[in-house]
Design a protein around this motif. Structure first.
Motif, mmCIF file in Angstrom:
data_model
loop_
_atom_site.group_PDB
_atom_site.id
_atom_site.type_symbol
_atom_site.label_atom_id
_atom_site.label_comp_id
_atom_site.label_asym_id
_atom_site.label_seq_id
_atom_site.Cartn_x
_atom_site.Cartn_y
_atom_site.Cartn_z
ATOM 1 N N SER A 22 -96.126 -55.844 43.651
ATOM 2 C CA SER A 22 -96.449 -57.158 44.458
ATOM 3 C C SER A 22 -97.592 -56.577 45.359
ATOM 4 N N GLY A 23 -98.232 -55.391 44.920
ATOM 5 C CA GLY A 23 -99.187 -54.769 45.651
ATOM 6 C C GLY A 23 -100.447 -55.732 45.931
ATOM 7 N N PRO A 24 -101.460 -55.596 46.829
ATOM 8 C CA PRO A 24 -102.526 -56.592 47.335
ATOM 9 C C PRO A 24 -103.606 -56.619 46.179
ATOM 10 N N ALA A 25 -103.665 -55.348 45.422
ATOM 11 C CA ALA A 25 -104.492 -55.613 44.161
ATOM 12 C C ALA A 25 -103.900 -55.961 42.884
ATOM 13 N N GLY A 26 -102.603 -56.325 42.954
ATOM 14 C CA GLY A 26 -102.016 -56.849 41.748
ATOM 15 C C GLY A 26 -100.916 -56.091 41.198
ATOM 16 N N ARG A 27 -100.150 -56.302 40.235
ATOM 17 C CA ARG A 27 -99.069 -55.481 39.691
ATOM 18 C C ARG A 27 -99.663 -54.149 39.338
ATOM 19 N N LEU A 28 -98.927 -53.063 39.462
ATOM 20 C CA LEU A 28 -99.252 -51.759 38.740
ATOM 21 C C LEU A 28 -98.083 -51.521 37.896
ATOM 22 N N THR A 29 -98.409 -50.881 36.794
ATOM 23 C CA THR A 29 -97.405 -50.683 35.481
ATOM 24 C C THR A 29 -97.047 -49.197 36.193
ATOM 25 N N GLY A 30 -95.587 -48.876 35.762
ATOM 26 C CA GLY A 30 -95.182 -47.511 36.118
ATOM 27 C C GLY A 30 -96.129 -46.387 35.658
ATOM 28 N N PRO A 31 -96.687 -46.529 34.353
ATOM 29 C CA PRO A 31 -97.712 -45.320 34.030
ATOM 30 C C PRO A 31 -98.950 -45.334 35.063
ATOM 31 N N GLN A 32 -99.436 -46.713 35.423
ATOM 32 C CA GLN A 32 -100.661 -46.576 36.211
ATOM 33 C C GLN A 32 -99.957 -45.978 37.534
ATOM 34 N N LEU A 33 -99.050 -46.225 38.073
ATOM 35 C CA LEU A 33 -98.735 -45.549 39.517
ATOM 36 C C LEU A 33 -98.328 -44.157 39.273
ATOM 37 N N SER A 34 -97.885 -43.490 38.297
ATOM 38 C CA SER A 34 -97.615 -42.329 38.025
ATOM 39 C C SER A 34 -98.972 -41.390 38.017
ATOM 40 N N GLU A 35 -99.923 -42.164 37.293
ATOM 41 C CA GLU A 35 -101.123 -41.397 37.296
ATOM 42 C C GLU A 35 -102.063 -41.452 38.536
ATOM 43 N N ARG A 36 -102.022 -42.575 39.441
ATOM 44 C CA ARG A 36 -102.355 -42.548 40.965
ATOM 45 C C ARG A 36 -101.676 -41.302 41.698
ATOM 46 N N LEU A 37 -100.469 -41.315 41.585
ATOM 47 C CA LEU A 37 -99.652 -40.348 42.342
ATOM 48 C C LEU A 37 -99.591 -38.800 41.741
ATOM 49 N N GLY A 38 -100.280 -38.640 40.742
ATOM 50 C CA GLY A 38 -100.267 -37.322 39.951
ATOM 51 C C GLY A 38 -98.739 -36.872 39.615
ATOM 52 N N TRP A 39 -97.913 -38.023 39.302
ATOM 53 C CA TRP A 39 -96.408 -37.642 39.059
ATOM 54 C C TRP A 39 -96.209 -37.972 37.651
ATOM 55 N N PRO A 40 -95.093 -37.208 37.002
ATOM 56 C CA PRO A 40 -94.630 -37.729 35.552
ATOM 57 C C PRO A 40 -94.091 -38.951 35.865
#
Length: 283
Positions: A22-40
């Motif tokens: 529910s972020g202001p820029a729209g839904r993030l998928t799990g892979p998208q968020l993990s890429e942003r954070l640099g996490w597995p």
């Protein structure tokens, strides 16, 4: 791990998932968020499904990455509530043993009657500096935590001044095995046993030993400390449990009383300690 703790961790995971979709820029998928954070990607899955406990740093990063940095304070508050009852050693010892000792010192200061049961170690309230040093050193090695042993020893020994405070009572019970566990050198244990003998008869301390041969109403399981009748602190390998609900405290109080019924005091307790000293000398 307690059911209440797991429920709280599940609720935190659900909140993290809500922020992701529910972020202001729209839904993030799990892979998208993990890429942003640099996490597995697996870490995203574990956090959202209550399989892993987030750190404060994880939560701040999650709030930023989902475009909602203002939620970090709320997430940190949830984490504090989560950890108020189950305090993992990994987190507690991140800065060494000294902060853990400081936290428990605060509880000691608030307490009039402290009841202690230990089945494998001499309790910290009556440890000699050398015995405490050996315990802290081995625990730090096990937990791979920073070694601030000398600072932790100083705090523990300073806390023992409360043993002579006439406004407080320390009621300590130990399994005989605690007198014989070689968690330190034989020389250090010998001095520790001498210290225990010196505690017998102190007006503010009741020291009892449950002998190996004593008939037991309840088996001598893991150690715990009761702070008046408001808090029980129970140690396990992964965490300390801080228990403050009335029903659970009542269980620990009944357990402590049952163990006390099997203990010996005064001259009889001194005899058990003396037997342990003799065995140590003969080994």
């Amino acid at each position: 791990m307690s059911t209440d703790f797991q429920k709280a961790r599940d609720a935190l995971g659900a909140r993290l998932r809500e922020l992701r979709i529910s972020g202001p820029a729209g839904r993030l998928t799990g892979p998208q968020l993990s890429e942003r954070l640099g996490w597995p990607h697996s870490k995203i899955y574990k956090l959202e499904n209550g399989r892993q406990t987030a750190t404060a740093e994880d939560l701040s990063a999650w709030a930023e990455a989902t475009g909602q940095p203002a939620t970090a304070e709320e997430l940190h508050s949830r984490l504090k509530g989560l950890e108020s009852h189950v305090r993992s050693w990994r987190r507690q010892l991140a800065a060494g043993h000294r902060p853990v000792q400081d936290a428990i010192t605060t509880e000691h200061a608030r307490t009039s009657t402290l009841r202690i049961w230990e089945n494998s170690l001499v309790p910290g309230m009556v440890q000699t500096p050398d015995y405490a040093r050996a315990v802290f050193t081995r625990h730090a090695q096990l937990m791979r935590s920073p070694k601030d042993t000398e600072e932790a020893v100083r705090v523990r020994v300073r806390r023992q001044e409360a043993l002579y405070d006439t406004a407080k009572r320390h009621r300590i019970i130990m399994w005989e095995g605690a007198l014989r566990s070689l968690v330190c050198s034989p020389q250090v244990l010998a001095a520790q046993l001498d210290r225990l003998v010196s505690m017998i008869g102190l007006d503010t301390v009741e020291l009892g030993i449950v002998p190996f041969v004593a008939p037991l109403k309840i088996y001598p399981a893991n150690g715990f400390w009761l702070y008046d009748e408001r808090l029980a602190v129970v140690e396990d390998w992964h965490a300390e449990l801080w228990i403050d609900d009335t029903d659970s405290i009542a269980v620990y109080l009944r357990t402590w009383n049952s163990l006390r019924d099997s203990a010996v005091f005064g001259v009889e307790a001194q005899r058990v300690i003396t037997d342990a000293q003799r065995s140590l000398s003969a080994s």
